[in-house]
Motif scaffolding. Structure first.
Motif, PDB file in Angstrom:
ATOM      1  N   PRO A  85       0.782  -1.508   0.187  1.00  0.00           N
ATOM      2  CA  PRO A  85       0.071   0.135  -0.324  1.00  0.00           C
ATOM      3  C   PRO A  85       1.021   1.288  -0.176  1.00  0.00           C
ATOM      4  CG  PRO A  85      -0.826  -1.247   1.510  1.00  0.00           C
ATOM      5  CD  PRO A  85       0.334  -2.226   1.231  1.00  0.00           C
ATOM      6  N   ILE A  86       2.189   1.524   1.208  1.00  0.00           N
ATOM      7  CA  ILE A  86       2.654   2.321   0.642  1.00  0.00           C
ATOM      8  C   ILE A  86       3.519   2.470  -0.742  1.00  0.00           C
ATOM      9  CG2 ILE A  86       4.968   3.481   1.917  1.00  0.00           C
ATOM     10  CD1 ILE A  86       4.510   2.239   4.911  1.00  0.00           C
ATOM     11  N   THR A  87       4.028   1.702  -1.343  1.00  0.00           N
ATOM     12  CA  THR A  87       4.823   1.782  -2.560  1.00  0.00           C
ATOM     13  C   THR A  87       3.505   2.449  -3.585  1.00  0.00           C
ATOM     14  OG1 THR A  87       6.003   0.116  -2.614  1.00  0.00           O
ATOM     15  CG2 THR A  87       4.812   0.225  -4.376  1.00  0.00           C
ATOM     16  N   VAL A  88       2.369   2.101  -3.455  1.00  0.00           N
ATOM     17  CA  VAL A  88       0.913   2.467  -4.355  1.00  0.00           C
ATOM     18  C   VAL A  88       1.083   4.000  -4.125  1.00  0.00           C
ATOM     19  CG1 VAL A  88      -1.567   2.285  -4.730  1.00  0.00           C
ATOM     20  CG2 VAL A  88      -0.145   0.315  -4.870  1.00  0.00           C
ATOM     21  N   LEU A  89       0.985   3.918  -2.923  1.00  0.00           N
ATOM     22  CA  LEU A  89       0.549   5.714  -2.694  1.00  0.00           C
ATOM     23  C   LEU A  89       1.476   6.872  -3.106  1.00  0.00           C
ATOM     24  CD1 LEU A  89      -0.863   4.541   1.197  1.00  0.00           C
ATOM     25  CD2 LEU A  89      -1.715   6.261  -0.839  1.00  0.00           C
ATOM     26  N   ARG A  90       3.318   6.611  -2.635  1.00  0.00           N
ATOM     27  CA  ARG A  90       4.489   6.916  -2.972  1.00  0.00           C
ATOM     28  C   ARG A  90       4.399   7.013  -4.556  1.00  0.00           C
ATOM     29  NH1 ARG A  90       8.875  10.086  -1.809  1.00  0.00           N
ATOM     30  NH2 ARG A  90      10.520   9.125  -3.144  1.00  0.00           N
ATOM     31  N   GLU A  91       4.143   5.907  -5.250  1.00  0.00           N
ATOM     32  CA  GLU A  91       3.691   6.161  -6.997  1.00  0.00           C
ATOM     33  C   GLU A  91       3.081   7.203  -7.077  1.00  0.00           C
ATOM     34  OE1 GLU A  91       3.206   2.181  -7.686  1.00  0.00           O
ATOM     35  OE2 GLU A  91       5.278   1.123  -8.017  1.00  0.00           O
ATOM     36  N   ARG A  92       2.021   7.116  -6.414  1.00  0.00           N
ATOM     37  CA  ARG A  92       0.921   7.953  -6.900  1.00  0.00           C
ATOM     38  C   ARG A  92       1.414   9.605  -6.730  1.00  0.00           C
ATOM     39  NH1 ARG A  92      -5.366   6.316  -4.587  1.00  0.00           N
ATOM     40  NH2 ARG A  92      -5.795   4.985  -6.894  1.00  0.00           N
ATOM     41  N   GLY A  93       2.403  10.042  -5.714  1.00  0.00           N
ATOM     42  CA  GLY A  93       2.682  11.004  -5.084  1.00  0.00           C
ATOM     43  C   GLY A  93       4.335  11.720  -6.081  1.00  0.00           C
ATOM     44  N   GLY A  94       3.994  11.016  -7.602  1.00  0.00           N
ATOM     45  CA  GLY A  94       5.677  10.627  -7.997  1.00  0.00           C
ATOM     46  C   GLY A  94       6.421  10.199  -7.773  1.00  0.00           C
ATOM     47  N   GLY A  95       6.792   9.249  -7.460  1.00  0.00           N
ATOM     48  CA  GLY A  95       8.152   8.957  -6.283  1.00  0.00           C
ATOM     49  C   GLY A  95       8.790   8.036  -7.879  1.00  0.00           C
ATOM     50  N   GLY A  96      10.085   7.932  -7.810  1.00  0.00           N
ATOM     51  CA  GLY A  96      10.626   6.579  -8.478  1.00  0.00           C
ATOM     52  C   GLY A  96      10.515   5.662  -8.267  1.00  0.00           C
ATOM     53  N   SER A  97      10.381   4.427  -9.066  1.00  0.00           N
ATOM     54  CA  SER A  97      10.503   3.122  -8.957  1.00  0.00           C
ATOM     55  C   SER A  97      10.979   2.400  -8.589  1.00  0.00           C
ATOM     56  CB  SER A  97      10.308   3.246 -10.587  1.00  0.00           C
ATOM     57  OG  SER A  97      10.809   0.876  -9.993  1.00  0.00           O
ATOM     58  N   MET A  98      12.628   2.733  -7.800  1.00  0.00           N
ATOM     59  CA  MET A  98      13.567   1.923  -6.873  1.00  0.00           C
ATOM     60  C   MET A  98      13.036   2.675  -5.592  1.00  0.00           C
ATOM     61  SD  MET A  98      15.924   0.009  -6.441  1.00  0.00           S
ATOM     62  CE  MET A  98      16.795  -0.802  -5.455  1.00  0.00           C
ATOM     63  N   SER A  99      13.029   3.705  -5.337  1.00  0.00           N
ATOM     64  CA  SER A  99      13.119   5.141  -4.790  1.00  0.00           C
ATOM     65  C   SER A  99      12.074   5.160  -4.066  1.00  0.00           C
ATOM     66  CB  SER A  99      13.604   6.876  -4.601  1.00  0.00           C
ATOM     67  OG  SER A  99      12.898   7.043  -5.248  1.00  0.00           O
ATOM     68  N   CYS A 156      11.383   0.292   4.220  1.00  0.00           N
ATOM     69  CA  CYS A 156      11.729   1.991   5.491  1.00  0.00           C
ATOM     70  C   CYS A 156      10.334   2.235   6.074  1.00  0.00           C
ATOM     71  CB  CYS A 156      12.995   2.845   5.176  1.00  0.00           C
ATOM     72  SG  CYS A 156      14.609   2.797   4.615  1.00  0.00           S
ATOM     73  N   ALA A 157       9.412   2.834   5.284  1.00  0.00           N
ATOM     74  CA  ALA A 157       8.172   3.223   6.388  1.00  0.00           C
ATOM     75  C   ALA A 157       7.890   2.569   7.151  1.00  0.00           C
ATOM     76  CB  ALA A 157       7.655   3.808   5.355  1.00  0.00           C
ATOM     77  N   SER A 158       7.467   0.776   6.141  1.00  0.00           N
ATOM     78  CA  SER A 158       6.881   0.026   6.411  1.00  0.00           C
ATOM     79  C   SER A 158       7.450  -0.716   7.819  1.00  0.00           C
ATOM     80  CB  SER A 158       5.973  -0.727   5.836  1.00  0.00           C
ATOM     81  OG  SER A 158       7.011  -2.222   5.189  1.00  0.00           O
ATOM     82  N   GLY A 159       9.117  -1.054   7.560  1.00  0.00           N
ATOM     83  CA  GLY A 159       9.184  -2.198   8.538  1.00  0.00           C
ATOM     84  C   GLY A 159       9.896  -1.428   9.499  1.00  0.00           C
TER      85      GLY A 159
END
Length: 323
Positions: free
Chosen positions: A115-129, A136-139
């Motif tokens: 879920p955090i990956t999906v939200l981050r991608e919606r915010g324009g984050g790059g793939s690896m970052s 880092c956030a979920s862990g």
């Protein structure tokens, strides 16, 4: 990882369960399967990381009049010593808090990654970052919430010294359980003592989840692209083993310091992570930070394989996308 469909903007319990609750549940189940299989290796890793304190007078000795044993020189020696002095069942010490932690902690750190990956991608984050930030956030969140289970598990796995501290019945003849360890920690340091070492635990978990998930993700993508193999068990196995090697190397120094802090009852001079780092460095040099790497990898390697192979299967059974 494959993309999910659009999330609803308003509150929708069904969608919340589908996109967050169900992934957390299947992730917890997969980590529990892996933990049950690899608990003996976790015990050996902890013993290798703390054994020096049990054998060196004045640096957290046994404290109960027992004579110190010779310090094991490696994992095989630690295994033989453990079984010879405490019996085969000692390899399963800490299993109860390990399983509780696996379901809750493992479920949160892997279940929230997507879920955090999906939200981050919606915010324009790059793939690896995006993968690194999500890991880092979920862990870190999961580790902060469930630090008490990790602390209790670690002290149970270093159980001999816990008996010397009075975390079990006098004489050290009876088995020490999670309740006795937790009660001893609270009596000594208060409830806040259950979060001793939480900063290092959060750091380790952040590094663990980021390196594990991002490496697995990228290796799986490269393997399928360059070999033409389908997204199946063979690809999952290869990606998991490589992810386990990267994760073990990245997290071992942090794990070593974290273990020293969890066992601080046996090292009264350790005021924090910096003191623990200096103590390890002075005693063993840079190699000391990698102590237990072999046992750690033999645990994290198979654990990563079992976790991700089981997780892919459970996600498929639950009707979720593959990772």
């Amino acid at each position: 990882m494959a993309a999910h469909g659009s999330w609803a903007t308003g509150p929708d319990p069904t969608r919340a369960w589908r996109h967050v609750g169900l992934p957390i549940a299947v992730s917890g189940a997969s980590v529990a399967c892996a933990t049950a299989c690899t608990n003996p290796l976790d015990v050996l890793k902890v013993r290798l990381q703390v054994m020096d304190g049990a054998t060196t007078p004045g640096i957290g000795g046994l404290g109960n009049g027992a004579q110190p044993r010779a310090r094991p020189t490696g994992m095989a020696d630690a295994f033989a010593s453990l079984v010879r002095h405490e019996g085969p069942l000692a390899l399963w010490k800490g299993l109860t808090p390990s399983l509780i932690r696996a379901v809750c902690y493992g479920g949160l750190r892997l279940g929230l990654y997507r879920p955090i990956t999906v939200l981050r991608e919606r915010g324009g984050g790059g793939s690896m970052s995006t993968k690194v930030v999500a890991g880092c956030a979920s862990g870190a969140f999961a580790a902060a919430l469930l630090n008490p289970t990790e602390l209790v598990k670690t002290r149970l796995m270093a159980d001999e010294r816990a008996r010397g501290r009075g975390e079990g019945p006098p004489g050290g003849g009876a088995r020490v359980g999670p309740y006795q360890v937790m009660r001893a920690v609270i009596n000594e340091k208060g409830v806040a003592g259950l979060w001793r070492g939480s900063a290092m635990s959060m750091t380790r978990s952040a590094v663990l989840t980021a390196s594990q998930c991002a490496t697995y993700d990228e290796v799986k993508r490269v393997v399928t692209r360059w070999t033409g193999l389908s997204d199946g068990v063979t690809v999952h196995f290869v990606a998991s083993m490589l992810a386990g090697a990267v994760t073990t190397t990245a997290t071992n120094p942090v794990d070593m310091i974290k273990t020293q802090l969890y066992m601080d009852a046996f090292r009264p001079g350790l005021a924090g992570a910096a003191d623990a780092f200096v103590a390890v460095w002075r005693r063993d040099g840079p190699r000391g930070l990698m102590r237990g790497w072999g046992a750690n990898y033999l645990r994290l390697g198979p654990q990563t394989v079992i976790t991700f192979v089981a997780l892919e299967k459970f996600r498929s059974m639950a009707g979720l996308d593959t990772l």
